[in-house]
Design a protein around this motif. Structure first.
Motif, PDB file in Angstrom:
ATOM      1  N   GLY A 177      63.767  64.638   8.842  1.00  0.00           N
ATOM      2  CA  GLY A 177      62.465  65.822   9.284  1.00  0.00           C
ATOM      3  C   GLY A 177      62.459  66.379  10.375  1.00  0.00           C
TER       4      GLY A 177
ATOM      5  N   THR B 281      57.385  67.520  14.157  1.00  0.00           N
ATOM      6  CA  THR B 281      58.485  66.653  14.846  1.00  0.00           C
ATOM      7  C   THR B 281      59.352  67.828  15.403  1.00  0.00           C
ATOM      8  OG1 THR B 281      59.587  66.260  13.038  1.00  0.00           O
ATOM      9  CG2 THR B 281      58.173  64.757  13.988  1.00  0.00           C
TER      10      THR B 281
ATOM     11  N   GLY C  20      60.444  71.959  13.817  1.00  0.00           N
ATOM     12  CA  GLY C  20      58.975  71.531  13.150  1.00  0.00           C
ATOM     13  C   GLY C  20      58.212  72.822  13.109  1.00  0.00           C
TER      14      GLY C  20
HETATM   15 NA    NA Z   1      60.469  68.540  12.286  1.00  0.00          NA
END
Ligand code: NA
Ligand code: NA
Lengths: 303, 436, 174
Positions: free
Chosen positions: B334, B378, B382
């Motif tokens: 992510g 993050t 992000g």
């Molecule tokens: Na991210």
């Protein structure tokens, strides 16, 4: 040794995808590792609608696509989605046999080589109420997603509403749509018994997924490997057909277990639907021209 | 070994491009192109255009500019001011004061929109100026907004849950119900954090509004009526079957225009400004989405996410260990991909693992959504960080730091889900949809 | 020189206005589809048209958004280096940005050419010839490539780019 990327549109646990993985393994073994196929299920490489063009232009070597999605390009691609023309697995196989040379010729013009095709379970009608005749369908909000389904709604007096695939479950839950034509598999996967009550096995049509190779890639394959791949393709076609039949029964049982009434349509309803089917076949023939007429004649001769 | 080499090269190029200040969307395209080269893909330019066309011409994407436009209209009405007038007498006395409006407004708007970016732009556009005017600590204003906006993905309708549900063949209705309590609990955790910080922090000295009697408070609440009317119309149109989740966004725009008209704040120039503002903000997001779409394709060709997931599958972990491994795995993924892409790229490998471990797939959907939410805040890639940067002019580093506590709260939320799985599974199991 | 300047600035503006009109088109298409459904009519292809308008709204807006500083970038390094170094960095960013967008535009041109050559039609109910809506990729991509090149030339010749931000929150700086 070379690696082929094979995008597939449906999720990894779908029988088409599992069959594709088995086909890929067979090719790896049959070509003694000279060709390995990497399957990318669930649209994890290209989305369904992009797969044909991706193969055609050589972005990937091989892939799977529901060809009836391309019937705007050529009506002949829609031969497997004419309502009530070939309403059973046996008829569907005959129809495909009649159509195969024409489809192969059409794909040939598009730089594509057909390897195998596997039918989806037959399309049935989903409702929120009991339906015994076309008259009962009047005014029902019917999910349409292409011209065939819109026309079907029109001919049955239903209101076609456009709902994209991603929003099916929500559309039924909130009443945006109240009915659809789809296989038992779709209804089972989307757990439509949360909103719908009746499934009628009208076996309207059995659309197929086609696995195709780019012809430039195919031309570079050695003859020995070509026949190995063809053998794997034939095995995959047979295996896929059986899987589709088994899955049909499985999903019917699943829908019933979910609380839906699952049954064949009554004789009166079925008769009316066949009439609508005849109208739609005639309309398709008009669009598909001589090719289409030859295809349907050949199919009828087999019966 | 080759995988390590690919990963290393990938990271170097990514940090080089992003770090030197190449526009985010274009950086992603550059990195994706390098990935395609490493994967030895054919006809890279063709694939790039095809994938970018598919993602930019998507019908479901239209909800995004509509919600952004709605936010731009509301921002130019007295609505945001009114909303604060109505809410402040009630929330000002809570520890943390009006910062809670960020979280409450995001939670409410999450029930309207399925995306985190739309939630963020709509609420942020209204609340940032109001909270700044009242001198609340900037990092709390930014941080809570970054975190709470991710609730758009958890509280139904949710784009992330639709994608997950379609990928693993689970009921989207059930998933939607499953997201309700965890979403509210997460919002509660954010609010608790705000309260704690307000006690502990020395620079928490907002301009306080004078106390009001209950009668005055109630009278002031009339200012909330337009907001509630708008939100009820949007949510109502969805649940009464008048509109799909995508179409509800258009209803939001019409509603906002109507409100602006009644308030007299709809002038030709305010209309034009709102439209041009929405055009630019959605173009900013669309460029990043285009880059992200190409990066997803590139990742698919390199096979990296699947190889990593395969690695986890080979470790034969216990149930809890597996969840921990997946938590770390999706946090790392992510950082570089948007959460929804990482779900699509890995589910083929992760789904059988999870089923085999006997984990409920509805519950796991909520687990995945919390992780997808984390990915929004993050660095280096992000989405909420990017959108906030576009809105506030703050540097990425500042926004990331402000959002870090929210990230940690989401990690805590994962453990809450593991310890009390019922918060996700109870509602879908006990709410039988009555047909008809 | 000023003629070129004026023409370019006019193009960025007009493309932005066209993009904004596409947002209105999306709104109208979605509303029309809903009204059609409520009244038992059909509007075949509405979602497809809305999708094309979406793509047009994005692509046509890219250059305008660039010049108004709407596209975001990580500027920590840019803001912390001395001005001579900053100029070099800006040249690198604009050159690379221009390279990526020209690469995209070049490929998009071929992509649309093949759509036209193959007579590719939409798979939806609209059955649109795909090269028509896809052409906005070439126009918008080309325009943003021009805008990046335009800025690159400006940085090389004058030491600074032409991007001006006018966000409403500009009053607040940290
Ligand atoms: Na991210
Ligand atoms: Na939501």
């Amino acid at each position: 040794a070379e690696t082929w990327d094979m995008p597939m549109a449906y999720s990894a646990s779908n029988f088409h995808s599992e069959n594709g993985v088995a086909f890929a393994e067979c090719v790896g073994a049959g070509t003694n590792g000279e060709i390995t196929i990497e399957v990318h299920p669930g649209g994890s490489l290209f989305a369904g609608a992009d797969i044909k063009r991706a193969i055609q232009t050589g972005q990937v070597q091989i892939g799977e696509r529901l060809l009836s999605g391309h019937q705007n390009e050529s009506a002949v691609f829609g031969f497997d989605s004419i309502p009530f023309l070939a309403p059973s697995f046996d008829d569907s196989e005959k129809l495909f046999k009649a159509a195969r040379p024409k489809i192969e010729a059409l794909l040939d013009e598009q730089n594509l080589e057909l390897l195998y095709a596997v039918p989806w379970p037959p399309q049935g009608l989903y409702f929120k109420k009991e339906v015994n005749s076309v008259a009962d369908m009047a005014g029902v909000k019917f999910r349409s997603y292409n011209n065939t389904t819109s026309r079907l709604a029109e001919l049955t007096g239903m209101l076609p509403v456009t709902v994209e695939a991603a929003e099916i479950s929500q559309a039924f839950a909130t009443g945006v749509a109240e009915s659809m034509v789809s296989s038992g598999a779709t209804g089972y996967d989307r757990k439509v018994w949360e909103s719908l009550t009746h499934f009628y096995e009208v076996d309207a049509w059995l659309p197929r997924n086609y696995v195709m190779v780019n012809q430039d890639v195919w031309a570079d394959v050695s003859d020995a490997n070509k026949s190995a791949i063809r053998a794997c393709a034939d095995a995959a076609a047979a295996r896929g057909l059986e899987a589709s039949k088994a899955y049909t029964q499985f999903t019917m049982d699943g829908l019933a277990a979910g609380g839906m009434t699952v049954q064949p349509a009554g004789d009166a309803l079925m008769g009316e639907l066949r009439e609508i089917g005849a109208t739609m076949t005639a309309e398709w023939l008009e669009a598909a021209g001589d090719e289409g007429a030859a295809l349907v004649d050949e199919f009828k001769a087999m019966q | 070994m080759t995988e390590l080499y690919v990963i290393a090269l990938f990271l170097i190029v990514l940090f080089l491009l992003l770090g030197t200040g190449v526009w985010v969307g274009l950086s992603l395209m550059g990195v994706a192109w390098v990935g395609m080269m490493l994967a030895d893909a054919n006809r890279i330019g063709d694939s790039m255009v095809q994938e970018i066309w598919r993602s930019s011409s998507s019908w479901t994407l239209t909800a995004l500019p509509m919600f952004i436009w709605m936010g731009e209209i509301l921002y130019r009405t007295r609505l945001s001011e009114d909303m604060f007038k109505g809410l402040s007498p009630w929330l000002a006395r809570l520890p943390g004061g009006l910062v809670h409006t960020n979280i409450v407004a995001c939670t409410v708007f999450a029930a309207v929109s399925g995306s985190s970016a739309a939630t963020l732009t709509t609420v942020g556009k209204m609340s940032i100026p109001e909270l700044r005017a009242r001198q609340y600590p900037e990092n709390m204003v930014i941080g809570t907004l970054a975190g709470a906006a991710t609730l758009g993905l958890m509280i139904p309708p949710s784009l992330a849950l639709i994608v997950y549900g379609v990928t693993v063949n689970e009921s989207i209705t059930k998933l939607f119900f499953a997201g309700v309590f965890p979403g509210l609990i997460l919002a509660g955790m954010f609010m608790a954090y705000v309260a704690i910080v307000s006690f502990a922090s020395k620079d928490w000295n907002p301009r306080v509004e004078t106390g009001m009697s209950l009668a005055e408070k109630l009278r002031n609440s009339r200012f909330l009526a337009p907001v509630f009317a708008l939100i009820s119309v949007v949510i109502g149109s969805m649940y009464l079957g008048y509109a799909t989740a995508t179409e509800a966004a258009a209803i939001g725009v019409i509603g906002a225009l109507t409100l602006a008209l009644f308030q007299g704040s709809l002038t030709p120039s305010s209309f034009r400004e709102s439209l041009m503002g929405a055009m630019r903000t959605s173009a900013m997001i669309a460029l990043i989405l285009a880059g992200a779409a190409f990066l997803k394709l590139s990742m698919g060709f390199t096979g990296l996410p699947r190889a990593l997931a395969d690695g986890i599958a080979a470790m034969e972990l216990s149930r809890f260990q597996l969840l921990m491994a997946l938590l770390v795995f999706y946090i790392v993924l992510g950082m570089f991909l948007d959460g929804i892409s990482s779900v699509v790229l890995t589910m083929a490998v992760v789904e059988p693992m999870v089923r085999e471990a006997g984990i409920d797939l509805i519950w796991f959907g909520i687990f995945v959504v919390v992780v997808v939410e984390m990915a929004q805040i993050t660095p280096p890639i992000g989405f909420n960080l990017f959108v906030l940067q576009g809105m506030t002019n703050h540097e990425m580093g500042y926004i990331t730091k402000a959002a870090l506590p929210m990230f940690l709260i989401m990690v805590l939320m994962v453990f809450v889900l593991i310890w009390f799985p019922d918060i996700a599974t109870w509602l879908p199991e006990n709410l039988r949809q009555t047909p008809g | 020189m000023t003629a070129i300047r004026k023409t370019l600035d006019f193009l960025y503006l007009i493309a932005g206005v066209a993009a904004a009109l596409c947002l209105i088109a999306i709104l109208l298409l979605i509303v029309a589809q809903m009204i059609a459904r409520w009244t038992g009519e059909i509007f075949p292809g509405a979602p497809d048209y809305a999708g094309y308008a979406m793509a047009a709204a994005s692509f046509l807006a890219f250059a305008n958004a660039l010049n108004k500083g709407a596209h975001i970038r990580v500027s920590i390094l840019l803001n912390s280096v001395p001005s001579g170094m900053k100029r070099v960095l800006e040249i690198w960013c604009f050159a690379l940005g221009a390279a990526i967008t020209w690469y995209f535009t070049y490929n998009a041109t071929w992509f649309v050419y093949w759509s036209w050559k193959f007579n590719e039609v939409s798979q939806g109910q609209d059955a649109t010839l795909m090269w028509i809506p896809q052409s906005v990729m070439v126009v918008g991509g080309g325009l943003v490539a021009v805008a990046l090149t335009d800025n690159l030339v400006h940085v090389i010749r004058h030491g600074n780019h032409r991007i001006t931000r006018d966000t409403v929150e500009d009053t607040h700086e940290v």
